[in-house]
Design a protein around this motif. Structure first.
Motif, PDB file in Angstrom:
ATOM      1  N   GLU A  53      61.293  25.689  59.311  1.00  0.00           N
ATOM      2  CA  GLU A  53      62.603  25.281  59.951  1.00  0.00           C
ATOM      3  C   GLU A  53      62.690  23.835  60.673  1.00  0.00           C
ATOM      4  O   GLU A  53      63.605  23.146  60.449  1.00  0.00           O
ATOM      5  CB  GLU A  53      63.544  26.386  60.864  1.00  0.00           C
ATOM      6  N   THR A  54      61.525  23.443  61.226  1.00  0.00           N
ATOM      7  CA  THR A  54      61.512  22.106  62.131  1.00  0.00           C
ATOM      8  C   THR A  54      61.152  21.251  61.084  1.00  0.00           C
ATOM      9  O   THR A  54      61.645  20.233  61.063  1.00  0.00           O
ATOM     10  CB  THR A  54      60.369  22.455  62.916  1.00  0.00           C
ATOM     11  N   GLU A  56      62.211  21.203  58.118  1.00  0.00           N
ATOM     12  CA  GLU A  56      63.519  21.081  57.003  1.00  0.00           C
ATOM     13  C   GLU A  56      64.427  20.252  57.884  1.00  0.00           C
ATOM     14  O   GLU A  56      65.078  19.183  57.279  1.00  0.00           O
ATOM     15  CB  GLU A  56      64.235  22.411  56.790  1.00  0.00           C
ATOM     16  N   TYR A  57      64.263  20.607  59.239  1.00  0.00           N
ATOM     17  CA  TYR A  57      65.293  19.902  60.186  1.00  0.00           C
ATOM     18  C   TYR A  57      65.197  18.406  60.197  1.00  0.00           C
ATOM     19  O   TYR A  57      65.980  17.486  60.031  1.00  0.00           O
ATOM     20  CB  TYR A  57      65.159  20.488  61.635  1.00  0.00           C
ATOM     21  N   ARG A  60      65.601  16.894  56.604  1.00  0.00           N
ATOM     22  CA  ARG A  60      67.111  16.572  56.534  1.00  0.00           C
ATOM     23  C   ARG A  60      67.802  15.357  56.971  1.00  0.00           C
ATOM     24  O   ARG A  60      68.342  14.639  56.433  1.00  0.00           O
ATOM     25  CB  ARG A  60      67.769  17.722  56.865  1.00  0.00           C
ATOM     26  N   ILE A  61      67.293  15.188  58.444  1.00  0.00           N
ATOM     27  CA  ILE A  61      68.153  13.950  59.111  1.00  0.00           C
ATOM     28  C   ILE A  61      67.252  12.853  58.412  1.00  0.00           C
ATOM     29  O   ILE A  61      68.041  11.841  58.203  1.00  0.00           O
ATOM     30  CB  ILE A  61      67.412  14.075  60.507  1.00  0.00           C
ATOM     31  N   ARG A  79      58.913  21.607  68.567  1.00  0.00           N
ATOM     32  CA  ARG A  79      60.154  21.700  68.830  1.00  0.00           C
ATOM     33  C   ARG A  79      60.536  22.579  69.997  1.00  0.00           C
ATOM     34  O   ARG A  79      60.098  23.616  70.276  1.00  0.00           O
ATOM     35  CB  ARG A  79      61.094  22.515  67.476  1.00  0.00           C
ATOM     36  N   GLN A  86      67.003  17.687  72.911  1.00  0.00           N
ATOM     37  CA  GLN A  86      66.185  18.631  72.099  1.00  0.00           C
ATOM     38  C   GLN A  86      65.424  17.602  71.447  1.00  0.00           C
ATOM     39  O   GLN A  86      65.757  16.520  70.918  1.00  0.00           O
ATOM     40  CB  GLN A  86      67.180  19.224  70.963  1.00  0.00           C
ATOM     41  N   ALA A  88      62.207  17.109  68.285  1.00  0.00           N
ATOM     42  CA  ALA A  88      61.419  17.765  67.145  1.00  0.00           C
ATOM     43  C   ALA A  88      60.366  16.996  66.780  1.00  0.00           C
ATOM     44  O   ALA A  88      60.498  15.549  66.525  1.00  0.00           O
ATOM     45  CB  ALA A  88      62.369  18.046  65.997  1.00  0.00           C
ATOM     46  N   TYR A 102      67.458  14.397  70.484  1.00  0.00           N
ATOM     47  CA  TYR A 102      68.835  14.741  70.116  1.00  0.00           C
ATOM     48  C   TYR A 102      69.385  15.138  71.505  1.00  0.00           C
ATOM     49  O   TYR A 102      69.195  16.434  71.928  1.00  0.00           O
ATOM     50  CB  TYR A 102      68.983  15.693  68.942  1.00  0.00           C
ATOM     51  N   TYR A 155      73.575  16.997  64.004  1.00  0.00           N
ATOM     52  CA  TYR A 155      72.573  17.737  63.329  1.00  0.00           C
ATOM     53  C   TYR A 155      72.133  18.702  64.692  1.00  0.00           C
ATOM     54  O   TYR A 155      71.699  18.272  65.551  1.00  0.00           O
ATOM     55  CB  TYR A 155      71.177  16.819  62.996  1.00  0.00           C
ATOM     56  N   GLU A 156      72.309  20.118  64.329  1.00  0.00           N
ATOM     57  CA  GLU A 156      71.770  20.943  65.181  1.00  0.00           C
ATOM     58  C   GLU A 156      70.948  21.960  64.778  1.00  0.00           C
ATOM     59  O   GLU A 156      70.892  22.435  63.497  1.00  0.00           O
ATOM     60  CB  GLU A 156      73.164  21.647  65.928  1.00  0.00           C
TER      61      GLU A 156
END
Length: 156
Positions: A53-54, A56-57, A60-61, A79, A86, A88, A102, A155-156
């Motif tokens: 998930e990290t 991908e986050y 994606r950004i 993360r 926040q 990452a 973020y 982006y959350e």
């Protein structure tokens, strides 16, 4: 399994497959020292395979904001949130560290940072985009070169 990064005794644990393991370990320890000194926060990392998930986050950004996709293998991620920010991180096998800062309540303070381990060439994915890198000296990491861009959008 997470690993709290020790900035007093720099270790290459988790980074052994990197040709820049020593320099990347110094860079990772430099980040750990920053978070301990500024926020009293222990900087912990997990193997990239354990944190899709990290990955991908951050991916994606990078892709949506600047069309960037790194060829290098991600080794570790981190993360967490301190205060209203926040964070990452992704540490790559070639010696690159990418971080996303973020702020939860201020869209003007959101950015992606790139840090190159000492001796690392600028990755072609960044060279092609025209990023300029500033130098920073670190007792733990030698000479770090860094650059960033501001995130536009949510982006959350």
């Amino acid at each position: 399994m997470s690993y709290v990064v020790d900035f007093k005794e720099v270790s290459t644990a988790g980074l052994e497959s990197s040709p820049a393991a020593e320099a990347l370990a110094g860079l990772r320890a430099n980040e750990a020292r920053y978070f301990m000194n500024k926020y009293k926060h222990e900087f912990a990392v997990v193997p990239a395979a354990d944190s899709p998930e990290t990955l991908e986050y951050v991916s994606r950004i990078l892709k949506e904001q600047r069309g960037i996709a790194f060829a290098a293998k991600p080794l570790e991620t981190s993360r967490f949130q301190v205060e209203n920010i926040q964070w990452a991180y992704v540490f790559y096998e070639d010696g690159l560290a990418v971080n996303v800062m973020y702020t939860v309540d201020d869209p003007k303070k959101r950015a992606v940072g790139f840090k190159l381990s000492e001796g690392m060439e600028i990755p072609k994915e960044l060279e092609e985009k025209g990023f300029k890198f500033a130098r920073q000296k670190s007792k733990l990491a030698g000479t770090i070169r860094g650059s960033f861009f501001v995130i536009k959008g949510e982006y959350e």
